[in-house]
Design an enzyme around this catalytic site. Structure first.
Site, PDB file in Angstrom:
ATOM      1  CG  HIS A  53      -7.874  -8.860  -7.222  1.00  0.00           C
ATOM      2  ND1 HIS A  53      -8.477  -9.003  -8.451  1.00  0.00           N
ATOM      3  CD2 HIS A  53      -8.853  -9.063  -6.316  1.00  0.00           C
ATOM      4  CE1 HIS A  53      -9.762  -9.267  -8.291  1.00  0.00           C
ATOM      5  NE2 HIS A  53     -10.020  -9.319  -7.010  1.00  0.00           N
ATOM      6  CG  ASN A 126     -14.126  -9.039  -9.748  1.00  0.00           C
ATOM      7  OD1 ASN A 126     -12.928  -8.784  -9.691  1.00  0.00           O
ATOM      8  ND2 ASN A 126     -14.791  -9.521  -8.722  1.00  0.00           N
ATOM      9  CE1 TYR A 336     -11.961  -4.832  -1.376  1.00  0.00           C
ATOM     10  CE2 TYR A 336     -10.625  -4.211  -3.250  1.00  0.00           C
ATOM     11  CZ  TYR A 336     -11.487  -5.097  -2.640  1.00  0.00           C
ATOM     12  OH  TYR A 336     -11.853  -6.247  -3.279  1.00  0.00           O
TER      13      TYR A 336
END
Ligand code: NDP
Length: 495
Positions: A53, A126, A336
């Site tokens: 991303h 997403n 993350y």
């Protein structure tokens, strides 16, 4: 009006922008510290690119509650119809680097930060309701196949299809990616999905499982392969340009936010594993429940500060919204946060775009670039200072009953139906759409080794005989031979 004065980073006025030299022809003097500072800072302008991303566009907006969902969640920002919460949404492509073209066939990231009064909630989703893999061991490997070949430094069809042919759980997402929704016309014309199953807990401590959906009110709009090739030739930043331009013109894009809800009892009786990221919950069994509307209405002022430094992490949860047993979500809870520790550092939550809008009080201290607003207040717990922040037991989550759970490494490739939902999606397409999907797949798969083509064809046949037959025909492969191959590869024939 006085002219703004040029200064060094320390704020000292700079007299001019010519290098300080011994004589007009040089050499330079070390004491030209303003020049040294400029050069040194320039060398440090970039932070590590996101591994996935990397190319994105972001905007601020408002989430407004339109329906009462307090029977499902105690989340503060959802506790009253009409309540508004500031949000920041970052869209992205997945595989390309920071300079990649926007209009490529790829999944789009839909990462949403809600600045709620009980902390930031990040829904890192997403534009697809499912994902390629269900076991976190496969995530890093999958991404390697989407990036560049270690030897040629090229995107590599053999690498991609080799992996997909060995991981039939990817078939559902591959079908979505190869469908007409694989190249959204813009970031305004796509749906967002939380994809994972999450939990919601209400004020009585009752837990349900939920999936999040954001349906575009601009309508789904996609590009054909030819349109995308033409657009990329003219404009590599088409989605950034579209989003920024629309918001600047006051055309604020909107989405309808919905949830699907599953009770604990329904989860036990569900046909598929409700925590499997490769599966949707059919709408007819779990209808969409309206929650609110999302509107994007403010462009960031500085791309690097606000979009590049935006840090989204599924571990940013708020009371009333929690994780589920989904193995991929559990892995992302760590991964993350970890990537932002690497990319931005220990205090990434203090960067303005990431900073909660509610008070933050804890005993986390120091680290690189600490903002230091804690002053001399205690940095340890427990402490006996009356004004120091204390845990509040009223926010306790109800316990999870794990019963007789056995800890083991469960094989994520056996006892799974990887074909029905991919087939259901294919069967929704009209004839023209089926043919476009088949020719896109054959275009990429045809560049893989023959062995990979045959292994992959077996999966398409299992999803739907017509799906397999159309691709086989374009590849010039005899369908009978493929069916024989199907029998010869029992190792990947789960389902
Ligand atoms: P439904 O007919 O109730 O739902 C079909 C869904 O598919 C709609 O949400 C529609 O979105 C969406 N859709 C249409 N075309 C595409 C495409 N090319 N790529 C991705 N999504 C598309 O059926 P089910 O709920 O039983 O689901 C059937 C299949 O639809 C699933 O296997 C899945 O692939 C796909 N799907 C299902 C979703 C779900 O949460 N149940 C969500 C999204 C996709 P829209 O309303 O915008 O037209």
């Amino acid at each position: 009006m006085t002219t703004p004065r040029l200064t060094t980073a320390n704020g000292a006025p700079i007299s001019n922008q010519q290098a300080l030299t011994a004589g007009p022809r040089g050499p330079l003097l070390m004491q030209d510290v303003a020049l040294l500072e400029q050069m040194q800072h320039f060398n440090r302008e970039r932070i590590p690119e996101r591994v996935v991303h990397a190319k994105g566009s972001g905007a601020y907006g408002t989430f407004t509650v339109t329906h009462d969902v307090t029977r499902y969640t105690r989340a503060d920002f959802l506790n009253r119809v009409g309540k508004k919460t500031e949000v920041f949404l970052r869209f992205s492509t997945v595989a390309g680097e920071r300079g990649a073209a926007d209009a490529e066939r790829d999944v789009r990231g839909f990462a949403l930060k809600f600045y709620t009064q009980e902390g930031n909630w990040d829904l890192v989703g997403n534009n697809t309701p499912v994902f390629f893999v269900r076991d976190p061991y496969k995530f890093q490997n999958f991404i390697h196949t989407q990036k560049r070949h270690p030897g040629t430094n090229l995107r590599d069809m053999d690498m991609q299809w080799d992996f997909w042919s060995l991981c039939p759980e990817a078939l559902h997402q591959v079908t979505i990616l190869m469908s007409d929704r694989g190249i959204p016309a813009s970031y305004r014309h796509l749906n967002g999905y939380g994809s994972h199953t999450y939990s919601m807990v209400n004020a009585s401590g009752e837990r349900v499982w939920v999936k999040f959906h954001f349906k575009t009110l601009q309508g789904i709009k996609n590009l054909s392969d030819d349109e995308s090739a033409g657009l990329i030739g003219r404009d590599r930043e088409s989605h950034q340009r579209d989003l920024h331009g629309a918001i600047a013109r006051g055309e604020f894009p909107k989405w309808r936010a919905c949830i699907q809800v599953m009770t604990q009892a329904q989860a036990g009786a569900f046909r598929w594993n409700p925590f499997d990221l490769t599966k949707v919950w059919p709408h007819k069994d779990f209808p969409l429940i309206d929650v609110g509307t999302l509107e994007l209405n403010r462009n960031p002022e500085n791309y690097f500060a606000e979009v590049e430094q935006a840090a989204f992490k599924p571990s940013a949860l708020v009371p009333g919204i929690g994780p589920s047993p989904d193995k991929m979500l559990q892995a992302r809870l760590m991964s993350y946060a970890d990537t932002h520790l690497h990319r931005l550092g220990a205090n990434h939550h203090q960067v303005p775009v990431n900073k909660p809008r509610c008070p933050v009080m804890n005993y986390i201290r120091d680290g690189a670039l600490a903002e230091g607003s804690y002053g001399s207040s205690p940095n340890y717990w427990p402490n006996s200072h009356a004004s120091a922040p204390k845990p509040d037991a009223s926010f306790a989550d109800p316990a999870w009953a794990l019963g007789q759970t056995i800890v083991d490494r469960f094989d994520s490739t056996v006892d799974h139906d990887d074909y029905t939902q991919a087939g259901n999606l294919y069967r929704m397409f009209d004839d023209g759409h089926k043919q476009r999907v088949a020719s896109r797949i054959a275009g990429g798969l045809g560049q893989a080794r023959k062995e990979v083509q045959l292994r992959m064809l077996c999966h398409f046949f299992r999803a739907d005989p017509d799906y397999g037959a159309r691709i086989a025909k374009i590849l010039g492969i005899d369908a009978t031979a493929t069916l024989n191959e199907l029998k010869a590869h029992p190792a990947v024939s789960a389902g």
